[in-house]
Design a protein around this motif. Structure first.
Motif, short mmCIF file in Angstrom:
data_model
loop_
_atom_site.label_atom_id
_atom_site.label_comp_id
_atom_site.label_asym_id
_atom_site.label_seq_id
_atom_site.Cartn_x
_atom_site.Cartn_y
_atom_site.Cartn_z
N GLN A 278 0.84 -1.34 0.05
CA GLN A 278 -0.08 0.12 0.11
C GLN A 278 0.78 1.38 -0.03
O GLN A 278 0.58 2.38 -0.68
N VAL A 281 2.18 2.02 -3.40
CA VAL A 281 0.90 2.45 -4.36
C VAL A 281 0.56 3.67 -3.89
O VAL A 281 0.64 4.42 -4.91
N MET A 282 0.70 4.27 -2.79
CA MET A 282 0.64 5.62 -2.34
C MET A 282 1.78 6.69 -3.13
O MET A 282 1.44 7.55 -3.52
N LEU A 284 3.69 5.68 -5.72
CA LEU A 284 3.49 5.63 -7.07
C LEU A 284 2.44 6.79 -7.52
O LEU A 284 2.69 7.59 -8.69
N LYS A 285 1.34 6.79 -6.63
CA LYS A 285 0.31 7.93 -6.98
C LYS A 285 0.64 9.27 -6.80
O LYS A 285 0.05 10.19 -7.18
N ASP A 286 1.66 9.55 -6.01
CA ASP A 286 1.91 10.91 -5.68
C ASP A 286 3.01 11.57 -6.71
O ASP A 286 4.20 11.06 -6.94
N PRO A 287 2.54 12.64 -7.60
CA PRO A 287 3.36 12.91 -8.72
C PRO A 287 4.85 13.36 -8.11
O PRO A 287 5.60 13.85 -8.82
N LYS A 409 4.64 4.75 2.93
CA LYS A 409 4.93 5.53 1.86
C LYS A 409 6.17 6.30 1.71
O LYS A 409 6.66 6.30 0.72
#
Length: 513
Positions: A278, A281-282, A284-287, A409
């Protein structure tokens, strides 16, 4: 009356009139006692000093050997490695680059493992021993395939260290303490460039033919063996995490957790839903993570001279021993610059200019080197180039400040950015070509372009963080997510304050620019 108060009352003042609070053994106080306002400042100072005396020297020493082992190939090149192993110029560049083929992909799973295990001291120490052993075995290689295999297996365990070291520091130091400590940590790399050159000069000049073995082989045997010994000692010296470090008392562990919770307004712990996957994933989603990765890639490409510094110094026209000795002073200067720069960054709470200005001095150094081939001019430019590397000490620190919670994260973000960034280091292995020597103008133009792009991306990151700070101000009263609420409650418990006070404290959090 607390245990501390009882001890103070019993002690009174000594004959010299000094305050006995300063002489208390904080490690003996029970859980929670160190959070009292009249004790906390002294206790926190003692805790930070303990960390500074145990954690920092150990990881600095490991980092010194990390880069000495990694760059031993560049020193060995001056004493016949290419001829004995039969390497062409492109094969030599591949030998340098292949380390990153294992190092880069291993960054992410390594940091994910580090975040989930309870004893990072064991994990890091084992990895140190493994790369030291593989580095020592590089000395027995006889051909191109053999040295390639050795370099691959040096890079694999090395992946645990630098991003893991930065993550471990972020689990112990507050954001106002982190840059200076990380710079001291990164200074290990700079010292390794200086000390490694001096060590290599001694070994290569004195060990040629000893026991019928070439000096460059002795270089790998000796440096790898030192690393193995340091790795074994690290098991007993390195801390684990604030909640389970063996050589801290329960009160000190509670204080270590409380001060980090206070720093960000949330406990520095993962919730039950914050798994390693998780966290990935967090991240990877944060630009911001992707931007940091591309930025570091450009900056490492722009500073590719670090992997070729003895070769570049060799263009001054001196013998191999003098060349290695001349390679040391610029890195000693760089170490001093790095520590001063990071100290000031912590004092001011500023990140962007403290990171970018040193890189702009590298651009100046490249420009001078392009304009002259005189020995004084070129050597001066090498000081600017080495000193400018101080900016890199703040890259992952800034990322750790920008991705503070949850730890799952943050660990994944540090690994992703470092892995992506080292693609630039791998590419740089092919930028400093022999056919471009001794001027290396093409290499320096590539470096200038990469540094301009890297610092431009840093500007974009700063703008994003400034906008997020404004958003935090507008949304101070927003509802918390379940994970945020759980971490705030844990922060309140650790600090011994109410949930409402913890909420107020959390609302004061801002990203460092």
């Amino acid at each position: 009356m607390s245990l501390k108060d009882e001890k103070v009352a019993a002690l009174g003042f000594d004959e010299k009139g000094s305050d006995p609070i300063s002489s208390l053994n904080f490690a003996e106080l029970p859980d929670g006692e160190l959070l009292a306002p009249d004790v906390r400042s002294s206790a926190e100072g003692q805790l930070v000093r303990m960390l500074d005396m145990r954690l920092l020297p150990t990881i600095i020493l490991i980092f010194i050997m990390n880069y000495i082992d990694r760059l031993a190939v560049t020193s060995a090149r001056l004493k016949g490695l290419e001829q004995d192993v039969g390497l062409t110029d492109i094969q030599y560049s591949t030998v340098l680059a292949i380390l990153y083929a294992s190092y880069i992909p291993a960054n992410i799973p390594s940091n994910m493992i580090l975040n989930r295990i309870s004893r990072p001291s064991y994990y890091i120490a084992i990895c140190v021993v493994l790369w030291g052993l593989t580095s020592a075995l590089t000395g027995i290689t006889r051909n191109y395939a053999g040295i390639l295999i050795a370099r691959v297996f040096v890079g694999l365990p090395e992946a645990a260290f630098y991003p893991g070291g930065v993550y471990l520091l972020s689990r112990w130091y507050t954001k106002k303490e982190l840059s200076f400590r990380s710079a001291i940590f990164y200074a290990g790399l700079m010292i390794s460039n200086a000390f490694g050159s001096l060590m290599a000069a001694g070994i290569l000049s004195r060990m040629e033919g000893k026991l019928g073995i070439r000096a460059w082989r002795w270089l790998f045997y000796i440096e790898g063996s030192i690393t193995i010994v340091i790795g074994i000692l690290a098991v007993f010296i390195l801390p684990d995490y604030p909640h389970n470090t063996r050589w801290l008392s329960p009160a000190q562990r509670r204080l270590a957790q409380a001060r980090l919770a206070e720093d960000a307004g949330e406990a520095d712990e993962d919730t039950e839903t914050d798994s390693a996957l998780q966290g990935l994933v967090m991240a990877l989603k944060d630009p911001k993570v992707a931007l940091f990765g591309v930025m570091i890639c450009c900056l490492l490409l722009g500073t590719g001279f670090t992997n070729f510094f003895p070769t570049i110094t060799g263009t001054l026209g001196f013998s191999s021993t003098v060349t290695l000795l001349l390679a040391a002073p610029p890195w000693i200067f760089a170490t001093i610059v790095s520590c001063i720069n990071a100290w000031h960054a912590d004092r001011t709470g500023e990140r962007y200019f403290h990171m970018c200005i040193p890189y702009w001095f590298i651009i100046l150094g490249y420009t001078i080197a392009i304009c002259t081939m005189s020995v004084p001019g070129r050597y001066f430019s090498m000081f600017l180039m080495a000193g400018g590397s101080a900016g890199h000490a703040l890259t992952l620190v800034w990322l750790a400040n920008a991705i503070p919670r949850p730890p799952a994260k943050r660990s994944a973000a540090i690994a992703l950015a470092n892995a992506g960034g080292n693609i630039g280091a791998m590419i740089s292995s092919f930028v400093w070509k022999v056919e471009w020597s001794p001027k290396y103008h093409q290499s320096m133009f590539v470096g200038i372009a990469a540094l301009v792009l890297g610092t431009s991306i840093a500007t974009v990151i700063r703008v994003i963080l400034a906008n997020e700070n404004k958003e935090l101000e507008r949304r101070e009263v927003r509802d918390l997510t379940a994970g945020e609420e759980e971490r705030v409650k844990e922060a309140a418990r650790l600090e011994g304050i109410t949930y409402e006070d913890a909420i107020v404290q959390r609302r004061g959090f801002r990203y460092l620019l």
